[in-house]
Scaffold this motif. Structure first.
Motif, PDB file in Angstrom:
ATOM      1  N   ASN A 292       0.789  -1.239   0.000  1.00 32.10           N
ATOM      2  CA  ASN A 292       0.000   0.000   0.000  1.00 32.10           C
ATOM      3  C   ASN A 292       0.821   1.289   0.000  1.00 32.10           C
ATOM      4  N   TYR A 293       2.133   1.206   0.125  1.00 30.88           N
ATOM      5  CA  TYR A 293       2.907   2.434   0.282  1.00 30.88           C
ATOM      6  C   TYR A 293       2.865   3.326  -0.958  1.00 30.88           C
ATOM      7  N   GLU A 294       2.804   2.740  -2.160  1.00 33.31           N
ATOM      8  CA  GLU A 294       2.770   3.581  -3.356  1.00 33.31           C
ATOM      9  C   GLU A 294       1.487   4.395  -3.424  1.00 33.31           C
ATOM     10  N   ALA A 295       0.368   3.782  -3.072  1.00 35.94           N
ATOM     11  CA  ALA A 295      -0.897   4.524  -3.028  1.00 35.94           C
ATOM     12  C   ALA A 295      -0.809   5.629  -1.978  1.00 35.94           C
ATOM     13  N   ALA A 296      -0.153   5.338  -0.869  1.00 35.07           N
ATOM     14  CA  ALA A 296       0.013   6.354   0.180  1.00 35.07           C
ATOM     15  C   ALA A 296       0.830   7.531  -0.349  1.00 35.07           C
ATOM     16  N   PHE A 297       1.868   7.258  -1.110  1.00 40.34           N
ATOM     17  CA  PHE A 297       2.709   8.333  -1.651  1.00 40.34           C
ATOM     18  C   PHE A 297       1.949   9.192  -2.663  1.00 40.34           C
TER      19      PHE A 297
END
Length: 155
Positions: A10-15
């Motif tokens: 999920n980190y890319e969506a968070a970025f």
């Protein structure tokens, strides 16, 4: 609504999470917060805010940090470090949910005070935080207003 840890999934969506353009000078982007969480792993508590499967925000708390060690080495504080609610998700209670979650985490760790700072300017988050029970302390940190909420006081 629920909180989730950042993960490889999920980190890319968070970025990619973006606040409104008029708020970009008020809060750092999520990528900077994640880098700071990596640098301060004992004190940072980053979480993603979901509504169902939809990512709607990011929060990061600071936990038990020395506030001004030169002036008072025993003054350690916890509070809300960052709050980014997606531009198209604002005004739907996600910010309140995030603040309540940080307060609950600090209370669970034995804390009774929650701090937050904000840029004192028109269009800033001051009315939001005042409505949630935060009160200015009279202090400033890097030009920002410092406020506190007493968790032991009746709401």
């Amino acid at each position: 609504m629920r909180l989730e840890k950042l993960t490889p999934a999920n980190y890319e969506a968070a970025f990619d999470l973006r606040v409104r353009p008029d708020q970009e000078d008020l809060v750092a982007p999520v990528v900077k917060s994640v880098a700071e969480a990596y640098l301060y792993p004992d004190n940072a508590w980053p979480r993603l805010i979901y509504d169902g499967d939809r990512l709607v925000g990011f929060l990061m708390a600071f936990l038990d940090i020395p506030w001004n060690p030169e002036a008072d080495p025993d003054d350690r504080r916890s509070g809300l470090w960052r709050l980014n609610i997606a531009a198209d998700a604002q005004g739907r209670g996600y910010g309140r949910f995030a603040v309540d979650a940080v307060c609950a985490e600090i209370r669970a760790r034995g804390g009774s005070l929650v701090y937050v700072t904000w840029e004192p300017r028109a269009g800033g988050p001051e009315p939001f935080y005042l409505k949630l029970g935060f009160r200015p302390t009279g202090e400033q940190a890097d030009g920002e207003t410092v406020a506190v909420k007493d968790l032991s006081a009746p709401s």
